[in-house]
Design a protein around this motif. Structure first.
Motif, PDB file in Angstrom:
ATOM      1  N   THR B 440       0.775  -1.296   0.040  1.00 51.04           N
ATOM      2  CA  THR B 440      -0.016  -0.083  -0.091  1.00 51.04           C
ATOM      3  C   THR B 440       0.772   1.296  -0.205  1.00 51.04           C
ATOM      4  OG1 THR B 440      -0.278  -0.123   2.227  1.00 51.04           O
ATOM      5  CG2 THR B 440      -1.876  -1.140   1.048  1.00 51.04           C
ATOM      6  N   HIS B 444      -0.870   1.318  -6.967  1.00 52.45           N
ATOM      7  CA  HIS B 444      -1.063   1.401  -8.325  1.00 52.45           C
ATOM      8  C   HIS B 444      -1.451   2.840  -8.746  1.00 52.45           C
ATOM      9  CE1 HIS B 444      -3.251   0.472 -12.020  1.00 52.45           C
ATOM     10  NE2 HIS B 444      -2.004   0.089 -12.318  1.00 52.45           N
ATOM     11  N   ARG B 475      -5.607   8.652 -11.431  1.00 56.60           N
ATOM     12  CA  ARG B 475      -6.415   8.040 -10.825  1.00 56.60           C
ATOM     13  C   ARG B 475      -5.397   7.138  -9.618  1.00 56.60           C
ATOM     14  NH1 ARG B 475      -9.041   3.325 -13.342  1.00 56.60           N
ATOM     15  NH2 ARG B 475      -7.270   2.206 -12.345  1.00 56.60           N
ATOM     16  N   ASP B 477      -5.048   4.308  -6.801  1.00 58.22           N
ATOM     17  CA  ASP B 477      -5.868   3.521  -6.527  1.00 58.22           C
ATOM     18  C   ASP B 477      -5.777   2.811  -4.970  1.00 58.22           C
ATOM     19  OD1 ASP B 477      -6.634   3.432  -8.933  1.00 58.22           O
ATOM     20  OD2 ASP B 477      -5.773   1.521  -9.851  1.00 58.22           O
ATOM     21  N   GLU B 478      -5.590   3.718  -4.281  1.00 55.97           N
ATOM     22  CA  GLU B 478      -5.425   3.224  -2.877  1.00 55.97           C
ATOM     23  C   GLU B 478      -5.796   4.532  -1.760  1.00 55.97           C
ATOM     24  OE1 GLU B 478      -4.850   0.717  -0.411  1.00 55.97           O
ATOM     25  OE2 GLU B 478      -3.623   0.191  -2.278  1.00 55.97           O
ATOM     26  N   SER B 479      -6.445   4.138  -0.608  1.00 52.57           N
ATOM     27  CA  SER B 479      -6.414   5.399   0.179  1.00 52.57           C
ATOM     28  C   SER B 479      -5.032   6.063   0.480  1.00 52.57           C
ATOM     29  CB  SER B 479      -6.773   5.012   1.426  1.00 52.57           C
ATOM     30  OG  SER B 479      -8.088   4.619   1.448  1.00 52.57           O
ATOM     31  N   SER B 510     -11.907   8.189  -6.952  1.00 51.97           N
ATOM     32  CA  SER B 510     -12.847   6.999  -6.800  1.00 51.97           C
ATOM     33  C   SER B 510     -12.207   5.871  -5.780  1.00 51.97           C
ATOM     34  CB  SER B 510     -13.239   6.421  -7.919  1.00 51.97           C
ATOM     35  OG  SER B 510     -12.055   6.298  -8.732  1.00 51.97           O
ATOM     36  N   ALA B 511     -11.145   5.672  -5.911  1.00 51.19           N
ATOM     37  CA  ALA B 511     -10.391   4.592  -4.842  1.00 51.19           C
ATOM     38  C   ALA B 511      -9.921   5.038  -3.527  1.00 51.19           C
ATOM     39  CB  ALA B 511      -9.565   3.926  -5.753  1.00 51.19           C
ATOM     40  N   ASN B 513     -10.313   6.156  -0.160  1.00 54.83           N
ATOM     41  CA  ASN B 513     -11.351   5.924   0.849  1.00 54.83           C
ATOM     42  C   ASN B 513     -10.920   6.885   2.210  1.00 54.83           C
ATOM     43  OD1 ASN B 513     -12.581   4.099  -0.722  1.00 54.83           O
ATOM     44  ND2 ASN B 513     -10.833   2.746  -0.312  1.00 54.83           N
ATOM     45  N   GLU B 514      -9.654   7.149   2.069  1.00 55.09           N
ATOM     46  CA  GLU B 514      -9.418   8.106   3.427  1.00 55.09           C
ATOM     47  C   GLU B 514      -8.335   8.803   2.919  1.00 55.09           C
ATOM     48  OE1 GLU B 514      -7.687   6.380   6.707  1.00 55.09           O
ATOM     49  OE2 GLU B 514      -7.859   8.372   7.699  1.00 55.09           O
ATOM     50  N   ILE B 515      -8.115  10.161   3.466  1.00 48.90           N
ATOM     51  CA  ILE B 515      -7.151  10.786   3.308  1.00 48.90           C
ATOM     52  C   ILE B 515      -6.499  11.297   4.648  1.00 48.90           C
ATOM     53  CG2 ILE B 515      -6.034  13.346   2.699  1.00 48.90           C
ATOM     54  CD1 ILE B 515      -8.105  13.004   0.339  1.00 48.90           C
ATOM     55  N   VAL B 542     -14.596  12.493  -5.338  1.00 48.31           N
ATOM     56  CA  VAL B 542     -14.246  12.529  -3.869  1.00 48.31           C
ATOM     57  C   VAL B 542     -15.314  11.774  -3.131  1.00 48.31           C
ATOM     58  CG1 VAL B 542     -13.278  13.519  -1.914  1.00 48.31           C
ATOM     59  CG2 VAL B 542     -12.649  14.390  -4.175  1.00 48.31           C
ATOM     60  N   LYS B 543     -15.162  10.808  -2.491  1.00 47.32           N
ATOM     61  CA  LYS B 543     -16.129  10.136  -1.491  1.00 47.32           C
ATOM     62  C   LYS B 543     -16.700  10.919  -0.592  1.00 47.32           C
ATOM     63  CE  LYS B 543     -14.949   5.741  -2.681  1.00 47.32           C
ATOM     64  NZ  LYS B 543     -14.009   4.717  -2.766  1.00 47.32           N
ATOM     65  N   GLY B 544     -18.079  10.709   0.047  1.00 46.89           N
ATOM     66  CA  GLY B 544     -18.876  11.513   1.184  1.00 46.89           C
ATOM     67  C   GLY B 544     -17.812  11.571   2.399  1.00 46.89           C
TER      68      GLY B 544
END
Lengths: 582, 582
Positions: B440, B444, B475, B477-479, B510-511, B513-515, B542-544
């Protein structure tokens, strides 16, 4: 991870000096020399002070600034980084060496040399094996918390010198206990000198430059005078002690410092000592590297230069090994001195080499002048320097942003203050990794529906979306791996058990960057169990690398449903299938 | 994590017996009793054998099966799980206890009791604090590798009993060395008995049932006879030893076993012993729990029942504490015995209680009958049982699927065989976590473009997509978290430095999940640096939960570009802006 051994054609890669040395001009020489003069003036009192903080005789601080600077100039990639003793590493040295030898003994100095060589060896190995990425596992909040707590510890430890009493201890409770126990022995003259020096230095830092500018002085001249502020404090307090013979009235002074170039010294590489110092050496290496690289990158970005982290490891490794063989102790790239160097116009590492020459002259010729220098002045220098490291605001900022980061920073600060630097930073690193794993083991799972009029699917709890009672679409917002696979399985099974009309489950994999073997086996089990319940399992938006890997297994053949390129395709296809079946 | 203390209204949650006990019927009783008879017959030789594997006197295996089964029946949630000594935990017990006492001494047995109580306490605490999720951090490949290596170790350790020589050691090299050194002392009669028993038991397992069915016997009767196979081996070899007085000719026999109900025993809770056994107890608890829960969940799924992992911890904890006070050693839910119990028709934990009664009768009345039982027969029982645990195919399967998983499984197998069970499983867990973090930390990162005619964006290297030279869409592909934030920053900066026309960078989240705080600070820096280069940074998809958190900071205000709900919106808007600017 490849061991990139220097091949003869590529020796420049390991000797950045060949790069900048080629174009060295007279103008550059002038700028570098000017920067070196300013930095040398600043470093003389600072080096003495940090050596005192590390529990070593004052000359160790000078020695640790001479050969290390030269070696870094040869091997390092930053053009402005100034290598030498810094506050946090000095504190860590005192904590580590204090565990194996008593301060003031010959063993103490030898252990400090050994620590420098060990730390240099670790940095060198990390550089050759290109392990610089390991430093990324220190999260920003952990570093910020550690530096803040170290600043508090350092300032507290120097309070004893200001009061003229001995404090001791490597944790805040020990130091406070020492201060309270001995407060009755306070030397009032020392206190007056110390408080005076602190007040003067704070004024120099905050108020002197604007005052000089108001008096019409140019910015650059005002800057240079400000940098010389600590030297003024040193000169004035030394003259006071000498003139009024304050040493005889209980003011602790630096005393005799040998007049010498850095001596050739031998570390003690006995297995017992190495075993005792290995863990501290690792921590010092990593903390030193992180501090140094962040300074170097900040300064490089301002001039669009690049820093190679793995070459930096080699540069710092060489510097530390150099420190260990010339009477020094662990060193790294310091923030304050590097910024001064940069602001003073240093253009190449040659500025560092000139600084080394300046300090060598100081070590040879100027040491008798510091005989009457009160230790309280050095303590004042340290206190004023480290107060800029203390940033308790990080607690508030992380509390607002993320409780996980707050937990990491608060724990790091509390444990560093309460149990010392080594436990503090180790716990911080372990805790941030553990919290990260805990979070990813309970990932966010959203049930999504179609945003009308688009091809987008969003969380049904956050958006006004279209759903179908026979179709459950689950978007998992995390890669699937051993720690969270069962969590997803439980979530889906609990959801479908509650809801009878569900005939299709679509796992929307837009955020799934990896499916490891454990998760694959869990998905195989989930597919079986859903099939037993008469429910079909589909996948959508599976990424290329994930698909490639799944194709090497039987999973896609065994899957009861289909794999759709997009969630919209899946929705379109399955809503029609459901409607046709009714 | 909340400590869920039993409140009087909710006591049934901690006593599943109140749930199934209420509806207990005569038909259920009949089924449970039948299952208990079959399991008891199977457990008598198995209990003696596993006690021998753990280095304990044979009766310890019976004692470890009586009170623990009763306690699990009261506190456990699985209706078919059979708790008692199992092969892997017996091996781990021998390894742990062997470090603090010599086999055959009183201290050895006391240490085994203590290990059971410690392990029970750890399980109980994990259950009360609802820490069952910790078991998820053991990845499937690590478990599979560990079980396989343990099976090999167990089978090798029992070869000595088959040959009639003493082997010793807790690692494969030690055992092989012992076998080779003593092979000259092989007792041929013992060897004949042992090899005969192994061959017979393999035949019972593979060939007996089909043969009986061919002879016209019903499936259930054939099943019961097959289960009694080990008892037949015990009876026949015991009679041979007795009839031909083989004990006098060097065949090692079980000898005198006390006729007694489980005694009340006291573990030794001295701090030194606890310190020495704590780590092994943790490993035994976790491995035992993982083995037990996977058996329980497999069986429960077949009848659409649910297992509560945290209540299972309490059940197993109670069972182990019971084992420690009644002359036993660490126990867990065994695979073979549970499957037999389930297949024999056990419907409730009462079947376990009846088994306990059966074993108590055996301990009281039948122990004189095993005086002449050759140890080689017990070894044969163990070898045949553990061969089903050995699955070296996991190496091939993980190699094909994922090199990371392969590395974890191969390391676990190699270290377990080479350095013993504790080092093996610990290294497996640490390595799988470290490999996960490493992966992680180098996520990618794909450059994406629009799939013509759709609103989808895919990797430009994998799909035929539309791009714009002024717009770079990345893009990730990881938090984004502390370990990978710098990797992304380096990637983007290196990419834009090479490519001058780029005016807009879109980070497609889109991938993500957390920052975390570290990543936020890195993004702030990236935004600044791109702005300095005249490049605008945008975010899309950006996710909710991520948006909510970013809104609590200044980042979105400082961002040079915009945040778009979808990547398509971003593309649509920015391609027009670029066209308008030209």
């Amino acid at each position: 991870m490849l061991l990139a051994w220097p091949d003869p054609m590529n020796v420049a890669r390991y000797l950045p000096i060949l790069d900048w040395g080629r174009d060295y001009s007279r103008a550059t020489f002038g700028n570098d020399l000017m920067a070196a003069v300013i930095v040398t003036i600043m470093l003389i009192p600072q080096s003495l002070a940090y050596a005192m903080l590390a529990g070593l005789p004052p000359e160790a601080g000078l020695y640790a600034s001479i050969l290390p600077i030269l070696l870094y100039a040869v091997f390092g990639t930053s053009r402005a980084l100034a290598v030498g003793p810094v506050a946090v590493v000095s504190l860590m040295t005192a904590a580590a060496v204090g565990q194996v030898a008593a301060q003031g003994t010959a063993g103490y100095a030898v252990a400090a040399l050994t620590l420098a060589v060990l730390s240099g060896g670790i940095l060198l190995i990390m550089g050759l094996f290109r392990l610089g990425f390991l430093a990324n596992f220190l999260s920003h909040p952990v570093i910020a918390g550690f530096i803040t707590a170290s600043g508090i510890l350092i300032a507290t430890s120097q309070m004893g010198q200001i009061l003229g009493i001995s404090v001791g201890g490597h944790t805040l409770p020990e130091m406070l206990h020492g201060l309270i126990t001995h407060i009755g022995q306070t030397s009032l003259i020392t206190l007056a000198l110390g408080v005076g020096a602190v007040a003067f230095l704070f004024w120099v830092r905050r108020g002197l430059k604007p005052a000089l500018r108001r008096m019409g002085m140019g910015a650059r001249a005002a800057d240079i005078i400000q940098k010389a502020g600590p030297v003024a404090a040193v000169v004035v307090t030394t003259l006071l002690v000498w003139g009024f013979d304050l040493g005889a009235q209980g003011v602790a002074i630096v005393g005799a410092v040998p007049q010498s170039l850095p001596p050739l010294t031998m570390p003690d590489l006995s297995p017992d000592l190495i075993r005792a110092l290995l863990l501290p050496a690792i921590l010092i290496s990593v903390i030193g590297f992180v501090e140094s690289i962040s300074v170097a990158q900040t300064l490089a970005a301002k001039k669009r230069q690049r820093i190679d982290p793995n070459q930096e490891l080699i540069g710092l490794g060489a510097a530390n090994i150099g420190a260990g063989f010339t009477g020094g102790y662990p060193v790294t790239g310091g923030f304050a001195r590097s910024v001064v160097n940069f602001d003073a116009g240093a253009e190449t590492p040659a500025a560092g080499a000139f600084t080394a020459v300046g300090l060598a002259i100081a070590a040879l010729a100027l040491t008798p002048l510091v005989f009457f220098l009160p230790k309280a002045t050095l303590a004042a220098t340290i206190i004023v320097a480290v107060m800029s490291l203390v940033d308790l605001g990080i607690l508030r900022r992380t509390w607002i942003y993320s409780r996980t980061d707050f937990a990491a920073v608060a724990t790091t600060i509390a444990l560093t203050l309460g149990f010392g630097v080594e436990i503090g930073v180790t716990a911080g690193v372990v805790l941030s990794i553990a919290l990260h794993l805990y979070k990813t083991s309970r990932p966010h799972i959203a049930e999504v529906g179609l945003v009308p009029g688009t091809q987008h699917f969003r969380n049904i709890n956050r958006h006004d979306v279209t759903t179908d009672p026979a179709i459950l679409t689950i978007r998992i917002d995390e890669s699937l791996y051993f720690a969270n696979a069962r969590f997803l399985e439980d979530h889906i099974l609990n959801r479908v058990v509650q809801d009878c009309p569900i005939k299709h489950v679509i796992l929307m994999c837009s955020a799934v960057n990896e499916i490891d073997m454990s998760a694959l086996e869990t998905l195989e089990g989930l597919n079986e169990r859903l099939r037993d319940m008469g429910i079909t399992l589909h996948l959508s938006e599976v990424k290329g690398p994930v698909t490639d890997r799944l194709k090497r297994t039987h999973f896609l053949d065994d899957l009861s449903g289909q794999v759709f390129l997009s969630q919209y395709d899946a929705w379109h296809h399955l809503t029609r299938a459901v409607a046709a079946a009714e």
